[in-house]
Design an enzyme around this catalytic site. Structure first.
Site, PDB file in Angstrom:
ATOM      1  N   ASP A 183      -5.466   5.101 -22.298  1.00 44.61           N
ATOM      2  CA  ASP A 183      -5.094   6.009 -21.407  1.00 44.61           C
ATOM      3  C   ASP A 183      -6.383   6.479 -20.788  1.00 44.61           C
ATOM      4  O   ASP A 183      -7.098   7.270 -22.037  1.00 44.61           O
ATOM      5  CB  ASP A 183      -3.669   6.960 -21.578  1.00 44.61           C
ATOM      6  CG  ASP A 183      -3.650   7.686 -19.772  1.00 44.61           C
ATOM      7  OD1 ASP A 183      -2.942   6.811 -18.927  1.00 44.61           O
ATOM      8  OD2 ASP A 183      -3.687   8.828 -20.056  1.00 44.61           O
ATOM      9  N   ASN A 191     -10.031  13.236 -10.846  1.00 37.94           N
ATOM     10  CA  ASN A 191     -10.116  13.009  -9.800  1.00 37.94           C
ATOM     11  C   ASN A 191      -9.216  14.125  -8.238  1.00 37.94           C
ATOM     12  O   ASN A 191     -10.503  14.529  -7.895  1.00 37.94           O
ATOM     13  CB  ASN A 191      -8.391  12.252  -9.340  1.00 37.94           C
ATOM     14  CG  ASN A 191      -8.577  11.230  -9.485  1.00 37.94           C
ATOM     15  OD1 ASN A 191     -10.162  10.600  -9.127  1.00 37.94           O
ATOM     16  ND2 ASN A 191      -7.251  10.063  -9.385  1.00 37.94           N
ATOM     17  N   ASP A 200     -11.953   6.140  -8.716  1.00 35.76           N
ATOM     18  CA  ASP A 200     -11.858   4.709  -9.183  1.00 35.76           C
ATOM     19  C   ASP A 200     -12.898   4.766  -9.023  1.00 35.76           C
ATOM     20  O   ASP A 200     -13.324   2.987 -10.476  1.00 35.76           O
ATOM     21  CB  ASP A 200     -11.998   4.360  -7.476  1.00 35.76           C
ATOM     22  CG  ASP A 200     -10.577   4.853  -6.593  1.00 35.76           C
ATOM     23  OD1 ASP A 200      -9.918   5.035  -7.233  1.00 35.76           O
ATOM     24  OD2 ASP A 200     -10.695   4.456  -5.274  1.00 35.76           O
ATOM     25  N   GLU A 227      -4.125   4.846 -14.652  1.00 38.52           N
ATOM     26  CA  GLU A 227      -5.665   5.120 -15.350  1.00 38.52           C
ATOM     27  C   GLU A 227      -5.183   4.653 -16.520  1.00 38.52           C
ATOM     28  O   GLU A 227      -6.195   5.154 -17.966  1.00 38.52           O
ATOM     29  CB  GLU A 227      -5.807   6.477 -15.323  1.00 38.52           C
ATOM     30  CG  GLU A 227      -4.628   7.516 -16.263  1.00 38.52           C
ATOM     31  CD  GLU A 227      -3.536   7.859 -15.158  1.00 38.52           C
ATOM     32  OE1 GLU A 227      -3.496   9.428 -16.026  1.00 38.52           O
ATOM     33  OE2 GLU A 227      -3.504   7.318 -14.524  1.00 38.52           O
TER      34      GLU A 227
END
Length: 313
Positions: A183, A191, A200, A227
């Site tokens: 993770d 983000n 991204d 993620e």
């Protein structure tokens, strides 16, 4: 029967592969002469050899005789279609049996065609070419359906399929299997701070770092969701999995992607959970997933940017 040597001017691995199964050597050699310049031709003279060759070579098409001593063609077809690894291989029966009932049974078992002997070379070439093209298109569509659109690595569907197949394979061979769950640390903050387009791009770089850390073709790196990523390592014990996890951890930190919103480091990092088990046919790989997920939770609870591992009994 000995396998033909690879053509020096055109590697077999770069051409479609055909497995010819017939208990009569003369029939095999005839078919080989027809196709040897266009395809990689492999041979088997009984049912057991045919199944072993399919598992080892993974041909693009099988030309299968019906009447053979021991295991007949119907049983070979049934077993190949029952195995997740080989069920997608198209099978053409090539037989002297002209009974309609035999042809019907062949199609019911999953064959794509039925050709009677003596073989007309023009018809055989055309049928083989058609079914190889259909398989090529099917494989292309299947590949697209199993790739994550953002990162270019395997998606969750591919992960689920491979984990099941690898589990059963390791169980048959009495081998361990390891699973990594990864993770990206504080990715929501990433983000929010840098924007979704940068997010991204971060996921793409992380995915490639994971893939490049995996050396064997039998290993799998997949995007599990959001993620979160996963790696499947067949025939890998706890020590091997820990070594690979450390390589991945270092590779992602080595990307040096700035992450000022992280409490774990000034660059993007991952937390990794590892689960290892001795696969058994009677068990499900779901317990492996759940255990790896628990270890991932422990890694995150322990401060992130670290590895936690456990072995199942």
């Amino acid at each position: 029967m000995n396998q033909p040597p690879a053509d020096h001017h055109d590697k077999l691995s770069e051409r479609p592969k055909i497995l010819v199964v017939d208990d009569q050597s003369v029939n095999i050699l005839l078919v080989r002469e027809i196709f040897k310049h266009d395809y990689g031709v492999f041979m088997a003279q009984d049912g057991e050899q045919a199944i072993a060759q399919c598992q080892a070579v993974m041909p693009d098409l099988v030309l299968l005789d019906l009447v053979m001593p021991g295991m007949d063609g119907f049983e070979v077809c049934r077993r190949l279609k029952a195995d997740a690894r080989t069920r997608a291989i198209p099978i053409i029966f090539v037989s002297a049996q002209r009974e309609e009932a035999d042809e019907v049974r062949g199609f019911e078992l999953g064959a794509v065609d039925y050709i009677t002997k003596p073989v007309n070379q023009t018809i055989l070439r055309a049928r083989v070419r058609t079914h190889l093209e259909l398989k090529r298109q099917t494989d292309l569509l299947s590949t697209i359906a199993l790739i994550d659109g953002l990162t270019g690595i395997a998606n969750r569907r591919k992960f689920d399929q491979d984990l099941q197949v690898d589990w059963l394979q390791c169980a048959r061979n009495q081998q361990p299997i390891s699973l990594l769950m990864l993770d990206v640390d504080y990715f929501k903050r990433f983000n929010d701070h840098y924007g979704h387009q940068v997010g991204d791009d971060c996921l793409r770089q992380v995915a490639q770092a994971i893939r490049q850390s995996i050396r064997r073709t039998i290993d799998l790196a997949a995007r599990y969701g959001g993620e979160e990523f996963a790696c499947v390592f067949p025939d890998t014990d706890a020590n091997g999995a820990a070594y690979l996890a450390q390589n991945i951890l270092s590779a992602i930190r080595g990307l040096a992607i700035p992450h000022t919103a992280s409490e774990a480091d000034s660059v993007v990092t991952v937390s990794i959970g590892i689960a290892t088990a001795m696969a058994r046919p009677s068990d499900s790989p779901q317990a492996l997933v759940e255990n790896a997920d628990r270890q991932l939770y422990e890694a995150k609870r322990g401060g992130r940017a670290r590895i936690c591992a456990a072995e199942l009994e």
